[in-house]
Motif scaffolding. Sequence first.
Motif, PDB file in Angstrom:
ATOM      1  N   VAL A  23       0.651  -1.508  -0.019  1.00 61.54           N
ATOM      2  CA  VAL A  23       0.121   0.007   0.051  1.00 61.54           C
ATOM      3  C   VAL A  23       0.979   1.551   0.094  1.00 61.54           C
ATOM      4  N   LEU A  24       1.932   1.092   1.371  1.00 59.45           N
ATOM      5  CA  LEU A  24       2.737   2.504   0.676  1.00 59.45           C
ATOM      6  C   LEU A  24       3.282   2.517   0.346  1.00 59.45           C
ATOM      7  N   GLY A  25       4.641   1.339  -0.937  1.00 55.24           N
ATOM      8  CA  GLY A  25       5.325   1.281  -1.948  1.00 55.24           C
ATOM      9  C   GLY A  25       6.910   1.585  -0.875  1.00 55.24           C
ATOM     10  N   GLY A  26       6.359   0.997   0.535  1.00 58.32           N
ATOM     11  CA  GLY A  26       7.741   0.607   1.207  1.00 58.32           C
ATOM     12  C   GLY A  26       8.866  -0.795   0.286  1.00 58.32           C
ATOM     13  N   ARG A  27       9.956  -0.956   0.856  1.00 61.80           N
ATOM     14  CA  ARG A  27      10.948  -1.581   0.602  1.00 61.80           C
ATOM     15  C   ARG A  27      11.084  -2.175   2.332  1.00 61.80           C
ATOM     16  N   MET A  28      11.223  -3.390   1.667  1.00 63.23           N
ATOM     17  CA  MET A  28      11.722  -4.563   3.123  1.00 63.23           C
ATOM     18  C   MET A  28      13.122  -3.747   3.024  1.00 63.23           C
ATOM     19  N   MET A  29      13.290  -3.574   4.870  1.00 58.86           N
ATOM     20  CA  MET A  29      15.120  -3.548   4.654  1.00 58.86           C
ATOM     21  C   MET A  29      15.567  -5.391   5.665  1.00 58.86           C
ATOM     22  N   ALA A  30      14.418  -5.659   6.860  1.00 61.20           N
ATOM     23  CA  ALA A  30      15.040  -6.458   7.284  1.00 61.20           C
ATOM     24  C   ALA A  30      13.467  -8.039   7.823  1.00 61.20           C
ATOM     25  N   MET A  31      13.563  -8.806   7.467  1.00 61.84           N
ATOM     26  CA  MET A  31      11.809  -9.863   8.175  1.00 61.84           C
ATOM     27  C   MET A  31      12.847 -10.917   8.372  1.00 61.84           C
TER      28      MET A  31
END
Length: 151
Positions: A23-31
């Motif tokens: 939704v926010l166009g975020g980039r995952m840095m860690a999971m």
Amino acid sequence: MRLNPYLSFDGNCREAFEFYASVLGGRMMAMLSYADMPADAQPAKPAEGCSPMPMPLDKIMHACMEVDGVLLMGGDAPAGMYQKPAGTNVTLNIEEPAEAERIYAALSKGGSITMPLGETFWAKRFGMFTDRYGTPWMINCAAEAYASQAA
């Protein structure tokens, strides 16, 4: 110094962060799941007077997503330790009313509306809700006279 919200989830952090990123166009840095924790980093025994905290291996120990230079972080609380957020909101300051409407509609779907998105004396659009993952949000699209105060 930077302030970064850290959200707690009741076992659905991965799903929530994947949704937020879409939704926010975020980039995952860690999971990182609890299974990703090195053996030497896991507590050997609980602290005196504390019961052991179950660590469900498939749940998320730490998630981090970057959106426009800001980090949103979170993780799944150990079993039985989750508490619903109270007294806080994640606030999104959005410049365009159409984008505020899109994000409000997407994030609030399946949640509970506190204040419908609408015009106020300080905002072209403002609304509040708790999403389906239990995170309280405020969407603010400030009017020109208040735009410098919203940033």
